[in-house]
Design an enzyme around this catalytic site. Structure first.
Site, mmCIF file in Angstrom:
data_model
loop_
_atom_site.group_PDB
_atom_site.id
_atom_site.type_symbol
_atom_site.label_atom_id
_atom_site.label_comp_id
_atom_site.label_asym_id
_atom_site.label_seq_id
_atom_site.Cartn_x
_atom_site.Cartn_y
_atom_site.Cartn_z
ATOM 1 N N ASP A 174 -2.272 113.631 21.012
ATOM 2 C CA ASP A 174 -0.922 113.207 21.381
ATOM 3 C C ASP A 174 -0.531 111.826 20.879
ATOM 4 O O ASP A 174 0.660 111.548 20.712
ATOM 5 C CB ASP A 174 -0.771 113.216 22.910
ATOM 6 C CG ASP A 174 -0.551 114.616 23.445
ATOM 7 O OD1 ASP A 174 -0.447 115.553 22.638
ATOM 8 O OD2 ASP A 174 -0.485 114.775 24.684
ATOM 9 N N HIS A 175 -1.483 110.944 20.671
ATOM 10 C CA HIS A 175 -1.137 109.554 20.386
ATOM 11 C C HIS A 175 -1.740 109.038 19.088
ATOM 12 O O HIS A 175 -1.647 107.843 18.804
ATOM 13 C CB HIS A 175 -1.584 108.660 21.547
ATOM 14 C CG HIS A 175 -1.113 109.165 22.867
ATOM 15 N ND1 HIS A 175 -1.907 109.211 23.980
ATOM 16 C CD2 HIS A 175 0.080 109.687 23.243
ATOM 17 C CE1 HIS A 175 -1.230 109.729 24.996
ATOM 18 N NE2 HIS A 175 -0.028 110.028 24.568
#
Length: 401
Positions: A174-175
């Site tokens: 996600d990051h």
């Protein structure tokens, strides 16, 4: 001063949760006008996911949401209504990029599929970030960060022993992998449009993107048919290689020895003379003894002392830093002014992480994350040209939900 690198680029941003908003945040932090299209009927999941300021629930009090939506604007529109969809179309006409990370079919059901959007804005850049991409036999499968970690093998590969998966949380899908791959693709598409005048659809499969972070393991499996070993922080090629306990409570040092010169430095430092361990093959064959030897040495020193001594001896090593150390003591992050405090009406004066890079040496000064629907009236009035009477009419109709 807010960076101007991407000033003049506008996003009609329908992303939510983790990877999508983190990707568009890359642009908002560097000066792009990212307009987050939200709904109070179906809130962005991280607005309700916490952690919340002072432990008090509130749709504008989530630290998770705030950290992934700095420098953005928020409008609330019910895109299922005819008037709400018309406003989204008007916003798209004023935008360079339309972004979403919904599953396949969601944008079509909203009447915002690529073909429809391209009719409204022929040179639009359309970013789609579903789990498995828009096409293919698995396209309809849905998932979030942990699902992607499981599907790609991240969870398998981080197990310390067979059938004991650990996983990296949601951070790598996600990051790291997905938002930065998406940002790179959008930047390339913007450059292509600048040179040719053509828009583009970007179909970014988050599974395919995440697989790139697994290194050679998928290729090795494809060629040999063998599952990668489940050895946690260990290595099949280097020893020692892992995290070792140091003096103090929950203090650790990351250490790896990749070649014989590094082992010679470690041996001189620790007084190790066992010739069985002088080669990588020998150390791997006696892995438990090596780990025990390293642990006996590290336990007598703080993590900082151990890392400093090892680095001076030519051995790659670093303190394993917890959050408090990173915020209060890490010299590199302090020198780079990585942490910033930003004022917010409900979150107060809170700490945020800066982008870990600069453009032309320019440091990002973060703008605060938006309150839900905070900019709805201003954007309709100043960008879309609606007068106050029309805005009031639309509000009375419930379009701004």
């Amino acid at each position: 001063m807010k960076p101007q690198f991407l000033k003049g680029i506008r996003f009609a941003d329908l992303t939510w949760a983790g990877a999508g908003p983190f990707g568009t945040k890359i642009f908002s932090d560097f000066g792009a006008d990212v307009i987050k299209i939200e709904s109070s009927v179906r809130l962005d999941s991280v607005r309700t996911g916490g952690p919340f300021k002072d432990g008090k629930f509130g749709i504008n009090r989530s630290g998770y949401f705030a950290s992934r939506n700095t420098s953005k604007k928020s409008v609330t529109l019910d895109v299922k209504t005819q008037e709400g969809r018309a406003l989204v179309f008007d916003l798209i006409r004023q935008s360079d990029v339309v972004s979403n990370n919904f599953g396949p079919g969601a944008m079509e059901r909203l009447g915002l599929d690529y073909e429809t959007v391209r009719e409204i804005k022929p040179d639009i850049i359309y970013l789609s970030m579903p789990m498995y991409g828009d096409t293919g036999p698995k396209a309809k499968m849905l998932g979030v960060g942990m699902t992607i970690s499981a599907a790609t093998g991240f969870i398998w590969g981080t197990a310390y022993e067979e059938n004991d998966p650990v996983g990296p949380g949601t951070h790598y899908p996600d990051h790291a992998a997905n938002p930065y791959h998406a940002a790179f693709a959008v930047l390339a598409a913007l450059r292509h449009r600048l040179l040719t005048g053509e828009g583009m659809k970007i179909d970014l499969s988050q599974v395919e993107s995440t697989i790139n972070f697994l290194g050679s393991a998928p290729v090795s499996h494809a060629m040999s048919g063998q599952e990668p070993p489940q050895i946690g922080n260990g290595s099949t090629e280097a020893a020692p290689h892992g995290l070792y306990p140091c003096a103090g409570e929950d203090e650790w040092c990351a250490i790896t020895v990749l070649d014989e010169a590094q082992w010679a430095g470690f041996a001189r430092l620790t007084g190790t003379t066992d010739q069985r361990l002088s080669t990588a093959a020998g150390r791997l064959a006696h892995q438990d003894e090596v780990d025990g030897l390293v642990t006996d040495w590290t336990r007598q020193r703080s993590a900082d002392e151990a890392a400093r001594a090892l680095v001076e001896a030519g051995v790659p090593a670093a303190r394993v830093a917890n959050s408090r150390y990173l915020v209060e003591s890490d010299p590199q992050l302090a020198a780079r002014q990585y942490w910033q405090r930003v004022e917010h009406p409900e979150l107060g004066n809170s700490l945020y992480a800066s982008p870990p890079y600069r453009v032309d040496g320019e440091r990002v000064e973060l703008g605060r994350p938006p309150l839900l629907g905070e900019h709805t009236h201003a954007i309709l009035r100043d960008l879309l040209g609606r007068d106050e009477a029309e805005i009031k009419r639309l509000e009375d109709l419930g379009v701004f939900k």
